[in-house]
Design an enzyme around this catalytic site. Structure first.
Site, PDB file in Angstrom:
ATOM      1  N   MET A   1       0.841  -1.206  -0.012  1.00  0.00           N
ATOM      2  CA  MET A   1      -0.079  -0.073  -0.039  1.00  0.00           C
ATOM      3  C   MET A   1       0.987   1.397  -0.027  1.00  0.00           C
ATOM      4  O   MET A   1       2.170   1.137   0.325  1.00  0.00           O
ATOM      5  CB  MET A   1      -0.931   0.002   1.203  1.00  0.00           C
ATOM      6  N   HIS A   2      -0.010   2.377  -0.422  1.00  0.00           N
ATOM      7  CA  HIS A   2       0.643   3.875  -0.118  1.00  0.00           C
ATOM      8  C   HIS A   2       1.788   4.192  -1.260  1.00  0.00           C
ATOM      9  O   HIS A   2       2.022   5.388  -0.967  1.00  0.00           O
ATOM     10  CB  HIS A   2       1.314   3.728   1.296  1.00  0.00           C
TER      11      HIS A   2
ATOM     12  N   ASP B   1      -2.621  -4.667   0.498  1.00  0.00           N
ATOM     13  CA  ASP B   1      -2.239  -5.818   0.965  1.00  0.00           C
ATOM     14  C   ASP B   1      -2.987  -6.205   2.364  1.00  0.00           C
ATOM     15  O   ASP B   1      -3.419  -7.341   2.634  1.00  0.00           O
ATOM     16  CB  ASP B   1      -0.849  -6.139   1.381  1.00  0.00           C
TER      17      ASP B   1
END
Length: 491
Positions: A81-82, A240
């Site tokens: 992520m991110h 995830d």
């Protein structure tokens, strides 16, 4: 029919094939090039490398499936992520992606917080500005690489870039979008107010979908590269942690997972967006439509053990290291590890603090250091359980995932530190498995994620906390909590 799930992780991409009963048929992985750290606290990866690995993982997973092959009825994607992937008007990558563990953006966090206001930002997005989030990475590029920023036309997260290469569509799910700091998490839509304040045109943002929703189809080009059939439906999927939670059956309030991968996450499903006024943990949309989740993050969980192995146990394997550590008593005879190799998120929100061993004496052996790392990571995750208790978030069962679920010693340590019976699943395939189930829901095979998980997920083992461990870890955790203030004083 079969369903395919794919996880675009930090270290590699994994694809799995799941049958109509929710059973794992095959799986394959392909490693990524290691992320680059040009400066301390920086972490970058090449999105084209993810696409290379995705093609290979899909082909290998399909080849590994037993005959007769069934048609792949749907695909779901998850991943780290991110990350901030920036594309130009032609869909070309403008620079290496700043990934989740990149912590260079504290000045941008401070600027955004001052511009919008700390309380207002939490009201709008349910989360504070943190260096890990996508928006702060974009603001860093805006400040330091304006020539690149002015050419941005599309913003993607890692798995959504791979979906773009598979389908030609710009799409994102609500769970992943929650980690960008650009989503109105309460109402499950982009926040016009935050985007405007940050100077991010809404036209750059992909369309938002619920996780099991079909959002795209495999293109002719991607079909030729992967062996998939053109037109195969692709569901939105999730980041995830959201996908991993589905893969572990963490769907309804009270259900909790503790997952140790590179980072570590304690994840709880909630019926409403529970906001921590201090912003110490994340509040995101769940991959389950109509639900939310909270999660606390330890930046360097499995990474701590990997660092220890690579630095001091070269040539040894994890099994040998943990076998020796099993002979050390709970509490490591006073040796403690603060797992702050990359700073820390929950509960400290401190990208500058760094890791340390404390309490070293002449009695400590190499095995003590291994056990202290295992315990220090569990203590860090216990910080999130402490927050759950403070905010009234129910915990009725804890399921373990990732590397922390595979070793019997780490399972036992976690049960003792959390003071909870912990469960391990028969087949813990994590996010890729969860996304395959989402694909089954999106294409109508299962009515919803509860039905899919009810058929597919089975508990293999329950580990009760040892009474002696409970006492040792209660005292050990109280001592361990003194480490952060001491390390903070050294910044």
């Amino acid at each position: 029919m079969w369903f395919l799930g794919m996880d675009v992780g930090t270290g590699g991409t994994r694809a799995v094939v799941v049958d109509a009963d929710g059973r794992l048929i095959s799986g394959a992985s392909c490693e990524h090039a290691a992320f680059r750290t040009p400066h301390p606290g920086w972490a970058e990866q090449d999105p084209e490398d993810w696409w290379r690995a995705a093609q290979e993982a899909i082909k290998l997973a399909l080849a590994a499936a037993p005959e007769p092959h069934q048609p792949i009825a749907g695909i779901g994607l998850t991943g780290q992520m991110h990350g901030a992937v920036m594309l130009d008007e032609n869909g070309a990558v403008l620079r290496p992606a700043l990934i989740w563990c990149d912590t260079r953006t504290q000045p941008e966090c401070d600027w955004l917080t001052e511009k919008i206001g700390y309380e207002k930002l939490i009201e709008l997005t349910c989360n504070p500005a943190l260096p890990n989030f996508t928006l702060t990475k974009l603001l860093w590029v805006k400040t330091h690489e304006p020539e690149i920023f002015k050419n941005i036309r599309h913003i993607m997260c890692p798995k959504d870039y791979v979906r773009y290469r598979l389908t030609g569509e710009f799409a994102i799910d609500v769970q992943e979008a929650s980690g960008t700091l650009l989503l109105d998490v309460t109402h499950r839509r982009w926040s016009k107010e935050v985007a405007e304040a940050a100077g991010i045109p809404e036209s750059w943002l992909p369309k938002v979908y619920e996780s099991p929703e079909v959002c795209a189809r495999i293109s002719e080009t991607a079909a030729g590269l992967t062996g998939m059939k053109a037109g195969t439906p692709v569901v939105a999927g999730a980041g995830d942690q959201g996908a991993g939670a589905v893969g572990m059956g963490i769907l309804q309030p009270g259900s909790v997972s503790a997952t140790i991968g590179t980072s570590g996450v304690v994840f709880a499903a909630t019926a409403k967006p529970t906001k921590d006024p201090k912003g110490r943990m994340h509040t995101f949309c769940h991959a389950v439509p109509g639900l939310w989740h909270v999660m606390g993050v330890t930046q360097s969980a499995g990474l701590s053990l990997n660092w220890l192995k690579q630095t001091f146990f070269a040539g040894q394997n994890y099994d040998g290291m943990t076998a020796a550590a099993e002979k050390i008593p709970a509490g490591s005879e006073g040796l403690m590890w603060a797992p702050y190799l990359l700073g820390e998120r929950t509960p400290h929100l401190d990208p500058q603090v760094r890791a340390a061993f404390a309490g070293i004496s002449t009695i400590h052996t190499a095995a003590h250091f291994t056990r202290a790392v295992l315990e220090g990571v569990a203590y860090s995750l216990e910080d999130t359980f402490t927050l759950f208790a403070e905010l009234g978030i129910p915990v009725s069962a804890v399921r373990l995932g990732g590397g922390g679920a595979r070793g019997p010693l780490w399972r036992k340590i976690q049960a003792g530190v959390y003071g909870q019976t912990v469960e391990v699943l028969t087949a813990e395939e994590g996010g890729a498995f969860g996304c395959a189930l989402m694909a089954g829901v999106g294409t109508g095979h299962w009515a919803n994620l509860d039905a899919a998980c009810g058929q597919a997920i089975e508990v293999a083992q329950r580990i009760e906390p040892d009474a002696a461990d409970l006492a040792a870890y209660k005292a050990g955790y109280a001592e361990w909590r003194k480490l952060y203030p001491a390390l903070k004083s050294l910044e």
